[in-house]
Design a protein around this motif. Sequence first.
Motif, short mmCIF file in Angstrom:
data_model
loop_
_atom_site.label_atom_id
_atom_site.label_comp_id
_atom_site.label_asym_id
_atom_site.label_seq_id
_atom_site.Cartn_x
_atom_site.Cartn_y
_atom_site.Cartn_z
N ASP A 200 38.36 68.30 -14.15
CA ASP A 200 38.59 69.13 -12.96
C ASP A 200 37.36 69.97 -12.65
OD1 ASP A 200 41.22 68.27 -12.79
OD2 ASP A 200 41.98 69.96 -13.95
N GLY A 201 37.23 70.31 -11.38
CA GLY A 201 36.30 71.33 -10.94
C GLY A 201 34.83 70.99 -11.02
N VAL A 202 34.04 72.04 -10.82
CA VAL A 202 32.58 71.96 -10.86
C VAL A 202 32.12 72.61 -12.15
CG1 VAL A 202 30.45 72.74 -9.74
CG2 VAL A 202 32.41 72.06 -8.35
N TRP A 203 31.33 71.89 -12.91
CA TRP A 203 30.76 72.39 -14.17
C TRP A 203 29.27 72.10 -14.14
CZ3 TRP A 203 33.74 74.53 -18.17
CH2 TRP A 203 35.12 74.47 -17.98
N GLY A 204 28.46 73.13 -14.32
CA GLY A 204 27.02 72.92 -14.31
C GLY A 204 26.51 72.36 -12.99
N GLY A 205 27.21 72.64 -11.93
CA GLY A 205 26.80 72.16 -10.61
C GLY A 205 27.19 70.72 -10.33
N LEU A 206 27.99 70.12 -11.21
CA LEU A 206 28.36 68.71 -11.06
C LEU A 206 29.86 68.55 -10.84
CD1 LEU A 206 26.30 67.20 -14.03
CD2 LEU A 206 25.61 67.42 -11.62
N THR A 207 30.22 67.66 -9.94
CA THR A 207 31.62 67.28 -9.75
C THR A 207 32.00 66.28 -10.84
OG1 THR A 207 31.08 65.39 -8.35
CG2 THR A 207 31.41 67.53 -7.24
N ILE A 208 33.26 65.91 -10.90
CA ILE A 208 33.69 64.93 -11.90
C ILE A 208 32.95 63.61 -11.71
CG2 ILE A 208 35.75 64.24 -10.57
CD1 ILE A 208 35.24 64.19 -14.40
N ALA A 209 32.76 63.17 -10.48
CA ALA A 209 32.05 61.91 -10.24
C ALA A 209 30.61 62.01 -10.73
CB ALA A 209 32.09 61.54 -8.76
N GLU A 210 29.98 63.14 -10.50
CA GLU A 210 28.60 63.33 -10.96
C GLU A 210 28.53 63.44 -12.48
OE1 GLU A 210 27.04 65.63 -6.94
OE2 GLU A 210 28.04 66.78 -8.52
N ARG A 211 29.53 64.07 -13.09
CA ARG A 211 29.56 64.15 -14.56
C ARG A 211 29.79 62.77 -15.16
NH1 ARG A 211 32.65 68.63 -13.22
NH2 ARG A 211 34.58 67.81 -14.12
N ASP A 212 30.67 61.98 -14.53
CA ASP A 212 30.89 60.62 -15.01
C ASP A 212 29.61 59.80 -14.94
OD1 ASP A 212 33.56 61.15 -15.52
OD2 ASP A 212 34.31 60.09 -13.74
N ALA A 213 28.86 59.96 -13.84
CA ALA A 213 27.59 59.23 -13.70
C ALA A 213 26.61 59.65 -14.79
CB ALA A 213 26.99 59.46 -12.31
N ARG A 214 26.55 60.94 -15.07
CA ARG A 214 25.65 61.43 -16.12
C ARG A 214 26.07 60.88 -17.49
NH1 ARG A 214 23.56 67.53 -16.73
NH2 ARG A 214 22.59 66.95 -14.76
N ALA A 215 27.36 60.84 -17.73
CA ALA A 215 27.86 60.29 -19.00
C ALA A 215 27.47 58.82 -19.14
CB ALA A 215 29.36 60.48 -19.10
N ARG A 216 27.60 58.05 -18.05
CA ARG A 216 27.20 56.65 -18.10
C ARG A 216 25.69 56.51 -18.34
NH1 ARG A 216 30.93 56.57 -13.90
NH2 ARG A 216 29.32 56.60 -12.29
N GLU A 217 24.90 57.39 -17.74
CA GLU A 217 23.45 57.37 -17.97
C GLU A 217 23.13 57.65 -19.44
OE1 GLU A 217 21.89 60.31 -15.30
OE2 GLU A 217 22.35 59.09 -13.52
N ARG A 218 23.84 58.58 -20.04
CA ARG A 218 23.64 58.88 -21.46
C ARG A 218 23.92 57.65 -22.31
NH1 ARG A 218 26.98 64.28 -22.95
NH2 ARG A 218 25.68 65.87 -21.97
N ILE A 219 25.03 56.97 -22.01
CA ILE A 219 25.41 55.79 -22.78
C ILE A 219 24.35 54.69 -22.63
CG2 ILE A 219 27.10 53.91 -22.93
CD1 ILE A 219 29.23 56.07 -22.17
N ALA A 220 23.89 54.49 -21.41
CA ALA A 220 22.88 53.47 -21.14
C ALA A 220 21.57 53.80 -21.86
CB ALA A 220 22.64 53.32 -19.65
N ALA A 221 21.22 55.08 -21.89
CA ALA A 221 19.98 55.49 -22.54
C ALA A 221 20.06 55.33 -24.06
CB ALA A 221 19.65 56.93 -22.19
N ALA A 222 21.26 55.46 -24.60
CA ALA A 222 21.46 55.35 -26.04
C ALA A 222 21.42 53.90 -26.51
CB ALA A 222 22.77 56.00 -26.45
N ASP A 223 21.67 52.96 -25.62
CA ASP A 223 21.69 51.53 -25.99
C ASP A 223 20.31 50.98 -26.18
OD1 ASP A 223 24.41 51.46 -25.98
OD2 ASP A 223 24.58 50.68 -23.95
#
Length: 88
Positions: free
Chosen positions: A65-88
């Motif tokens: 829910d909500g805005v955290w660190g200036g990011l919406t849930i969709a933006e946080r999801d995108a960042r999480a996917r970027e983290r996973i991709a970078a870790a591979d």
Amino acid sequence: MLPHFLNDIPGSWPETPCKERPDLFVDSSRHTPLKDDLTTAKALCDRCPVREACADYAIDNGYRDGVWGGLTIAERDARARERIAAAD
């Protein structure tokens, strides 16, 4: 609802914008604030000293829910996917 995660962030932090206007960041009836509130919340996050730690905390703890660190849930999801991709 005050963002109590600030208590978990190491260090001594000055007042953050979300402490002054918690209503802008999480709306209990919506996952993302209304457009006007979203714009205002993101602007406040832009000047927050713990913005990155806030976003990381929300991602790491699965906040949907909500805005955290200036990011919406969709933006946080995108960042999480970027983290996973970078870790591979």
